[in-house]
Design a protein around this motif. Structure first.
Motif, PDB file in Angstrom:
ATOM      1  N   ASP A 263      42.684  13.457  34.216  1.00 33.19           N
ATOM      2  CA  ASP A 263      43.309  12.424  35.040  1.00 33.19           C
ATOM      3  C   ASP A 263      44.688  12.041  34.508  1.00 33.19           C
ATOM      4  O   ASP A 263      45.596  11.740  35.288  1.00 33.19           O
ATOM      5  CB  ASP A 263      42.423  11.179  35.099  1.00 33.19           C
ATOM      6  CG  ASP A 263      41.164  11.394  35.926  1.00 33.19           C
ATOM      7  OD1 ASP A 263      41.123  12.392  36.686  1.00 33.19           O
ATOM      8  OD2 ASP A 263      40.220  10.584  35.801  1.00 33.19           O
ATOM      9  N   SER A 264      44.850  12.033  33.173  1.00 35.67           N
ATOM     10  CA  SER A 264      46.133  11.634  32.591  1.00 35.67           C
ATOM     11  C   SER A 264      47.232  12.654  32.870  1.00 35.67           C
ATOM     12  O   SER A 264      48.425  12.333  32.784  1.00 35.67           O
ATOM     13  CB  SER A 264      45.986  11.431  31.081  1.00 35.67           C
ATOM     14  OG  SER A 264      45.775  12.670  30.410  1.00 35.67           O
ATOM     15  N   LEU A 265      46.841  13.901  33.214  1.00 35.29           N
ATOM     16  CA  LEU A 265      47.831  14.958  33.487  1.00 35.29           C
ATOM     17  C   LEU A 265      48.130  15.091  34.975  1.00 35.29           C
ATOM     18  O   LEU A 265      49.050  15.811  35.366  1.00 35.29           O
ATOM     19  CB  LEU A 265      47.322  16.295  32.945  1.00 35.29           C
ATOM     20  CG  LEU A 265      47.081  16.340  31.432  1.00 35.29           C
ATOM     21  CD1 LEU A 265      46.437  17.666  31.038  1.00 35.29           C
ATOM     22  CD2 LEU A 265      48.388  16.124  30.659  1.00 35.29           C
ATOM     23  N   GLU A 266      47.364  14.389  35.788  1.00 31.31           N
ATOM     24  CA  GLU A 266      47.492  14.532  37.241  1.00 31.31           C
ATOM     25  C   GLU A 266      48.842  14.054  37.761  1.00 31.31           C
ATOM     26  O   GLU A 266      49.338  14.539  38.790  1.00 31.31           O
ATOM     27  CB  GLU A 266      46.359  13.751  37.917  1.00 31.31           C
ATOM     28  CG  GLU A 266      46.279  13.950  39.414  1.00 31.31           C
ATOM     29  CD  GLU A 266      45.103  13.218  40.028  1.00 31.31           C
ATOM     30  OE1 GLU A 266      45.078  13.081  41.265  1.00 31.31           O
ATOM     31  OE2 GLU A 266      44.205  12.776  39.277  1.00 31.31           O
ATOM     32  N   PHE A 268      51.751  14.590  36.664  1.00 32.04           N
ATOM     33  CA  PHE A 268      52.850  15.520  36.421  1.00 32.04           C
ATOM     34  C   PHE A 268      52.891  16.612  37.489  1.00 32.04           C
ATOM     35  O   PHE A 268      51.862  16.960  38.088  1.00 32.04           O
ATOM     36  CB  PHE A 268      52.719  16.157  35.039  1.00 32.04           C
ATOM     37  CG  PHE A 268      52.827  15.177  33.910  1.00 32.04           C
ATOM     38  CD1 PHE A 268      54.066  14.710  33.506  1.00 32.04           C
ATOM     39  CD2 PHE A 268      51.691  14.697  33.266  1.00 32.04           C
ATOM     40  CE1 PHE A 268      54.176  13.794  32.460  1.00 32.04           C
ATOM     41  CE2 PHE A 268      51.788  13.786  32.229  1.00 32.04           C
ATOM     42  CZ  PHE A 268      53.034  13.327  31.830  1.00 32.04           C
ATOM     43  N   ASP A 269      54.081  17.172  37.707  1.00 32.72           N
ATOM     44  CA  ASP A 269      54.225  18.282  38.652  1.00 32.72           C
ATOM     45  C   ASP A 269      53.734  19.594  38.055  1.00 32.72           C
ATOM     46  O   ASP A 269      53.373  20.509  38.796  1.00 32.72           O
ATOM     47  CB  ASP A 269      55.693  18.438  39.069  1.00 32.72           C
ATOM     48  CG  ASP A 269      56.192  17.229  39.848  1.00 32.72           C
ATOM     49  OD1 ASP A 269      55.461  16.754  40.732  1.00 32.72           O
ATOM     50  OD2 ASP A 269      57.312  16.768  39.569  1.00 32.72           O
ATOM     51  N   ALA A 270      53.743  19.695  36.746  1.00 30.07           N
ATOM     52  CA  ALA A 270      53.226  20.890  36.072  1.00 30.07           C
ATOM     53  C   ALA A 270      52.926  20.544  34.628  1.00 30.07           C
ATOM     54  O   ALA A 270      53.514  19.620  34.044  1.00 30.07           O
ATOM     55  CB  ALA A 270      54.215  22.051  36.143  1.00 30.07           C
ATOM     56  N   VAL A 271      51.988  21.300  34.054  1.00 33.81           N
ATOM     57  CA  VAL A 271      51.605  21.134  32.656  1.00 33.81           C
ATOM     58  C   VAL A 271      51.930  22.424  31.919  1.00 33.81           C
ATOM     59  O   VAL A 271      51.527  23.512  32.346  1.00 33.81           O
ATOM     60  CB  VAL A 271      50.095  20.831  32.528  1.00 33.81           C
ATOM     61  CG1 VAL A 271      49.680  20.768  31.062  1.00 33.81           C
ATOM     62  CG2 VAL A 271      49.748  19.530  33.245  1.00 33.81           C
ATOM     63  N   VAL A 272      52.677  22.305  30.822  1.00 37.12           N
ATOM     64  CA  VAL A 272      52.966  23.452  29.965  1.00 37.12           C
ATOM     65  C   VAL A 272      52.036  23.394  28.763  1.00 37.12           C
ATOM     66  O   VAL A 272      52.005  22.398  28.031  1.00 37.12           O
ATOM     67  CB  VAL A 272      54.431  23.459  29.494  1.00 37.12           C
ATOM     68  CG1 VAL A 272      54.681  24.639  28.550  1.00 37.12           C
ATOM     69  CG2 VAL A 272      55.380  23.528  30.685  1.00 37.12           C
ATOM     70  N   ILE A 273      51.258  24.464  28.570  1.00 38.05           N
ATOM     71  CA  ILE A 273      50.414  24.577  27.380  1.00 38.05           C
ATOM     72  C   ILE A 273      51.223  25.330  26.343  1.00 38.05           C
ATOM     73  O   ILE A 273      51.484  26.526  26.485  1.00 38.05           O
ATOM     74  CB  ILE A 273      49.106  25.319  27.697  1.00 38.05           C
ATOM     75  CG1 ILE A 273      48.333  24.587  28.804  1.00 38.05           C
ATOM     76  CG2 ILE A 273      48.250  25.440  26.449  1.00 38.05           C
ATOM     77  CD1 ILE A 273      47.096  25.312  29.271  1.00 38.05           C
ATOM     78  N   SER A 274      51.652  24.624  25.332  1.00 34.94           N
ATOM     79  CA  SER A 274      52.582  25.210  24.370  1.00 34.94           C
ATOM     80  C   SER A 274      51.870  26.183  23.431  1.00 34.94           C
ATOM     81  O   SER A 274      50.636  26.199  23.345  1.00 34.94           O
ATOM     82  CB  SER A 274      53.232  24.098  23.541  1.00 34.94           C
ATOM     83  OG  SER A 274      52.353  23.685  22.503  1.00 34.94           O
ATOM     84  N   ALA A 292      43.896  25.627  38.194  1.00 37.31           N
ATOM     85  CA  ALA A 292      43.701  25.695  39.654  1.00 37.31           C
ATOM     86  C   ALA A 292      43.717  24.313  40.304  1.00 37.31           C
ATOM     87  O   ALA A 292      43.758  24.217  41.537  1.00 37.31           O
ATOM     88  CB  ALA A 292      42.434  26.444  40.043  1.00 37.31           C
ATOM     89  N   TYR A 293      43.700  23.240  39.490  1.00 36.37           N
ATOM     90  CA  TYR A 293      43.754  21.886  40.038  1.00 36.37           C
ATOM     91  C   TYR A 293      45.105  21.224  39.772  1.00 36.37           C
ATOM     92  O   TYR A 293      45.467  20.266  40.456  1.00 36.37           O
ATOM     93  CB  TYR A 293      42.623  21.036  39.456  1.00 36.37           C
ATOM     94  CG  TYR A 293      41.265  21.551  39.867  1.00 36.37           C
ATOM     95  CD1 TYR A 293      40.667  21.116  41.040  1.00 36.37           C
ATOM     96  CD2 TYR A 293      40.609  22.511  39.109  1.00 36.37           C
ATOM     97  CE1 TYR A 293      39.434  21.613  41.438  1.00 36.37           C
ATOM     98  CE2 TYR A 293      39.375  23.017  39.500  1.00 36.37           C
ATOM     99  CZ  TYR A 293      38.789  22.570  40.666  1.00 36.37           C
ATOM    100  OH  TYR A 293      37.582  23.078  41.056  1.00 36.37           O
ATOM    101  N   GLU A 294      45.812  21.711  38.780  1.00 34.40           N
ATOM    102  CA  GLU A 294      47.170  21.278  38.478  1.00 34.40           C
ATOM    103  C   GLU A 294      48.005  22.528  38.191  1.00 34.40           C
ATOM    104  O   GLU A 294      47.481  23.502  37.631  1.00 34.40           O
ATOM    105  CB  GLU A 294      47.212  20.366  37.243  1.00 34.40           C
ATOM    106  CG  GLU A 294      46.418  19.078  37.363  1.00 34.40           C
ATOM    107  CD  GLU A 294      47.006  18.117  38.369  1.00 34.40           C
ATOM    108  OE1 GLU A 294      48.226  18.227  38.665  1.00 34.40           O
ATOM    109  OE2 GLU A 294      46.259  17.260  38.878  1.00 34.40           O
ATOM    110  N   PRO A 295      49.284  22.540  38.550  1.00 34.27           N
ATOM    111  CA  PRO A 295      50.133  23.670  38.166  1.00 34.27           C
ATOM    112  C   PRO A 295      50.218  23.768  36.641  1.00 34.27           C
ATOM    113  O   PRO A 295      50.456  22.767  35.965  1.00 34.27           O
ATOM    114  CB  PRO A 295      51.490  23.317  38.778  1.00 34.27           C
ATOM    115  CG  PRO A 295      51.158  22.392  39.919  1.00 34.27           C
ATOM    116  CD  PRO A 295      49.992  21.589  39.431  1.00 34.27           C
TER     117      PRO A 295
END
Length: 674
Positions: A263-266, A268-274, A292-295
Motif C-alpha cells: 500500500d505504501s508503494l501504491e 508512486f508511478d513506478a517502483v525501482v528495485i535497486s 503486475a499491480y504496480e509498474p
C-alpha cells in the motif's frame, strides 16, 4: 485566423501509439461486452488473439469509444476524428505490431512502424475540421506490400491532389496536401479521408500541428538497503534516475531495519528495485507482491530465486544481444541516442553481466535481449503495470557503461511508469449450460482470457485453492456451481453462483401418413400430449423457423416434413422427418443440364446478379477427371464416377461437371414451377 471548430491538429500514432490506459479500456470493454460487442483483439477466431497488440471494432459511427458499465468513453488518441459508419473490423488500432525486413520500405522494415490505425477495406472514411488554406501531412502505407493502397482526400466534398508524396502507395510515404478555401468564405473546412483499400495511417498533422504536451515528472520510489556498507556515491543507478529531474521525482525508500508495505508503494508511478536489496531482506516478499499491480523496474537478478520466478546466471560477457529490436523500449532508446545498429546492448565495460533464467510465471514474456543462455532484458505485462528487468547488479556497478546506462535506465523507467493503471477486479465468470437427455454440460468462461477460474460444487465458497476449471464439466445430478476468476495484475472476481439443472428430452413426434392420388395427409402425435409439436419443410430444428402443429397437414406436392416437440421442463426432442409422396406426381420435376446451363437470372434468383448455386465436387476442372485411373491412348483420363446429392424436391447429378454450392436454402421458384 481563428477556427473555433478545430480543436486538434496532430494525431501521431507512429511515435505515441496507444496509451496503457487506452489498452486497458479496450480490454475492459471486451471483458464486459464480449468480443461480439464493440472491440475484440482477434480476427477470425479467438485462437488468433493478439492481446494488447491490435483491436478491431464493430461498426463505428462518429466518435470511436470504449464502453464500460454502460458508459461510452471517447478514445483520446482518436479525439475529433468523426468516423463514417466504418464497417465491422474496418477500423483497427495497432500497437506494437511485428515487423519484418523489406528493402522496399524507406526504413527497410514492413510495416514501417509498429503503431498506426489500419483502415481495413475500401471506401472507409473519417472526417475532421481544419483551417481553410492550411497544409495537411499524413504518413501512409499499403496493408499489402505488393499492392498500392492508400487514401483520397476531399475538402468540403471536393477531391484534392497531393502536393508531394504518393497518397496511394505500396510502402510508407509522407504525403502533403494544401487544403483549398471554402467556397462560402468560411475559415473552417471539413476534411474527409477515404481509403482506396486496406492501408495504414501513421500520423495526421494539420499545419504546424499541436504544441507538444509537457508531461509531468513521474513519481518514482527507489527501494534500497543502506546497510551492509552501502555507498550512495557508488550507486550510479540512483544517480542517473534522480539526475533526470525533468522526467522523474525520485523518493529514496530505505528498507534498512524498516518495513514497507504494498500500500505504501501504491502512490508512486513506478517502483525501482535497486541492486542494493539482498535476497534475505524482509522487503523481498512485498516487492514480489507488487509485480503486475504496480509498474516495476527491477535491477536485481538475485531476487528471482527467492521469488520462485527463476535464477540469476553469471556470465563473462559485457554486452547483451538484442533479440527484439522493434520493441518500444529499443525504438525509444534509439530515438534518445542509444546506438543499437550493431545489435549489441552495452551494459558493462568490464566483468560479466548477471542475467536470469526464467520460471513459468515469466515464460510468456517478451525477451528483449539475451546474454549467453540467459535473459538479459525482459518485459512482463507490457501495456498494464509493466515489469522490466535490466541487468545492473551491485557487484559490477563500478564497471557499468555509463554512456549507455544514461540512456537505457531513463528510457526503461519512463516506459514502465507510463503503464500505471488502476487495479480492478477480474470480470466475473459466466456459466453456460447445455442440456442433454438426463445430463448437463457446463462451460465456464471469463472475459479476461488469461484468467484462471476456480470453482466448487459442494456449496462452499471458492478460493484459489479450489478446483481449477480446465474443460467442459458434465453433471448427471443437480448441483450449484460457485466460480471465481483471477488474472495476473487483477483482483479476484465476484463469485458467480448458478444452479445446474438436469432435464429429460421430450419424446419425438410420430408420423401417420395417408397417401392420396393428389393429396397426402400427415398426422403428427406425441407420447406426451402436453407438448407443443413444431414442423417445417426445410429440415430446421429452430422453433422460430417452424410452425406449431394444430391439425393434420394436407400435402399436394412431394415434400419432406420435419417435426420436433418441446415444452414444460423437457428439452427439445430429437427431430423426426418423413418424405411425403403424391401418387400422381413423379418426383422428377425438371431437368437442367448444368454443363449447358441456360436458365436466366429472373427464373433462378429473383433477377439478382449475385450467384445462388448449389453443390461442389471440386474447385477446378481437374477434379472432373479420375487421375488415379490410366489415361486412354490420347492421354485423357476418365470422368469421375457419378456424383449425386438429393433433397425432397430435387436431385443434382454430375458426371464430371464442376458444380458449386453456395445457397442451401434457395427461395426462388424455378421457371413456372412445373
Amino acid at each position: 485566423m481563428v477556427v473555433q471548430a478545430q480543436s486538434r491538429k496532430t494525431w501521431d500514432f507512429l511515435n505515441n501509439g496507444f496509451s496503457a490506459a487506452t489498452i486497458t479500456a479496450l480490454q475492459t470493454d471486451m471483458e464486459q461486452n464480449g468480443t461480439g460487442g464493440y472491440w475484440r483483439d482477434w480476427e477470425k477466431d479467438v485462437s488468433t488473439a493478439n492481446t494488447g497488440t491490435w483491436f478491431n471494432a464493430s461498426t463505428v459511427s462518429g466518435t470511436a469509444s470504449t464502453h464500460a458499465d454502460g458508459v461510452a468513453t471517447p478514445i483520446p488518441e482518436l479525439k475529433d476524428l468523426n468516423f463514417q459508419s466504418v464497417k465491422g473490423k474496418g477500423l483497427v488500432l495497432v500497437n506494437d505490431y511485428s515487423q519484418s525486413e523489406n528493402d522496399g520500405s524507406p526504413n527497410k522494415q514492413y510495416p514501417y512502424g509498429t503503431h498506426f490505425i489500419w483502415l481495413n477495406g475500401s471506401k472507409l472514411s473519417f472526417t475532421f475540421k481544419a483551417a481553410a488554406g492550411d497544409t495537411l501531412h499524413m504518413g501512409i502505407e499499403s496493408h499489402k506490400n505488393t499492392e498500392a493502397r492508400g487514401v483520397n482526400i476531399s475538402v468540403n466534398g471536393t477531391t484534392i491532389a497531393a502536393d508531394y508524396g504518393q497518397s496511394v502507395p505500396i510502402f510508407f510515404n509522407d504525403v502533403k496536401w494544401t487544403l483549398i478555401q471554402a467556397t462560402d468564405g468560411s475559415d473552417s473546412v471539413t476534411v474527409k479521408v477515404t481509403s482506396s483499400n486496406g492501408c495504414h495511417i501513421y500520423y495526421i498533422i494539420v499545419g504546424e500541428g499541436d504544441a507538444p504536451t509537457v508531461k509531468a515528472a513521474s513519481k518514482i520510489a527507489y527501494v534500497f538497503n543502506s546497510g551492509n556498507g552501502y555507498d550512495r556515491d557508488a550507486d550510479y543507478a540512483h544517480a542517473f534516475i534522480s539526475g533526470s529531474s525533468d522526467l522523474f521525482t525520485t523518493t529514496a525508500v530505505d528498507v534498512n531495519n524498516k518495513t514497507i508495505t504494498a500500500d505504501s508503494l501504491e502512490k508512486f508511478d513506478a517502483v525501482v528495485i535497486s541492486p542494493y536489496i539482498d535476497a534475505a531482506d524482509a522487503c523481498v516478499s512485498t516487492l514480489k507482491s507488487i509485480i503486475a499491480y504496480e509498474p516495476v523496474l527491477n535491477l536485481n537478478a538475485s531476487l528471482y530465486e527467492p521469488w520462485g520466478y527463476g535464477k540469476a546466471v553469471t556470465t563473462i560477457q559485457q554486452t547483451a544481444t538484442i533479440v527484439n529490436a522493434n520493441n518500444k523500449f529499443f525504438t525509444n532508446a534509439t530515438a534518445n541516442g542509444l546506438d543499437t545498429s550493431t545489435g549489441a546492448l552495452n551494459i558493462l565495460s568490464a566483468g560479466g553481466i548477471t542475467g536470469v533464467n526464467l520460471s513459468p510465471y515469466f515464460a510468456g514474456d517478451d525477451t528483449l535481449a539475451v546474454v549467453d543462455n540467459a535473459v538479459a532484458v525482459h518485459e512482463h505485462n507490457a501495456n498494464r503495470n509493466a515489469y522490466m528487468f535490466l541487468p545492473y547488479d551491485k557487484q559490477n556497478m563500478a564497471s557499468i557503461d555509463a554512456d549507455a546506462m544514461s540512456v537505457i535506465l531513463p528510457t526503461a523507467l519512463s516506459l514502465v511508469a507510463d503503464t500505471k493503471t488502476a487495479v480492478t477486479n477480474t470480470p466475473a465468470s459466466t456459466v453456460s449450460q447445455v442440456y442433454k437427455n438426463k445430463e448437463t454440460l457446463v462451460v465456464l468462461k471469463d472475459g479476461n482470457k488469461s484468467a484462471t477460474i476456480y470453482y466448487t460444487t459442494d456449496g462452499t465458497d471458492p478460493s484459489d485453492k479450489s478446483n481449477v476449471y480446465t474443460d467442459t464439466l458434465k453433471f448427471m445430478e443437480p448441483v450449484t456451481i460457485k466460480a471465481i476468476a483471477k488474472a495476473d495484475g487483477y483482483l479476484m472476481s465476484d463469485t458467480a453462483i448458478v444452479d445446474i439443472a438436469i432435464k429429460t428430452q421430450a419424446p419425438a413426434p410420430e408420423f401417420t401418413i395417408n397417401e392420396g392420388a393428389d393429396t397426402s395427409v400427415v398426422t403428427l402425435t406425441d407420447a406426451d400430449p402436453s407438448l407443443t409439436i413444431y414442423y417445417n419443410y426445410t429440415g430446421s430444428t429452430d422453433a422460430t423457423k417452424s410452425a406449431v402443429y394444430s391439425a393434420p397437414l394436407k400435402v399436394t406436392t412431394p415434400v419432406t416434413v420435419t417435426a420436433f416437440a418441446e415444452g414444460g421442463s423437457y428439452i427439445q426432442s430429437e427431430t423426426a422427418s418423413k418424405n411425403v409422396t403424391i401418387q400422381n406426381i413423379d418426383k422428377t420435376l425438371r431437368y437442367d443440364v448444368l454443363a449447358h446451363f441456360d436458365a436466366n437470372s429472373v427464373d433462378w434468383n429473383h433477377g439478382s446478379t449475385s450467384t445462388a448455386y448449389f453443390f461442389s465436387w471440386g474447385k477446378t476442372a481437374r477434379s472432373c477427371y479420375d487421375t488415379t485411373q490410366s489415361p486412354d491412348v490420347n492421354g485423357v483420363y476418365p470422368f469421375v464416377p457419378d456424383e449425386e446429392i438429393s433433397d425432397s424436391l430435387w436431385t443434382i447429378k454430375s458426371k464430371g461437371q464442376v458444380v458449386d454450392w453456395e445457397n442451401t436454402t434457395p427461395t426462388a421458384v424455378v421457371g413456372d414451377g412445373t
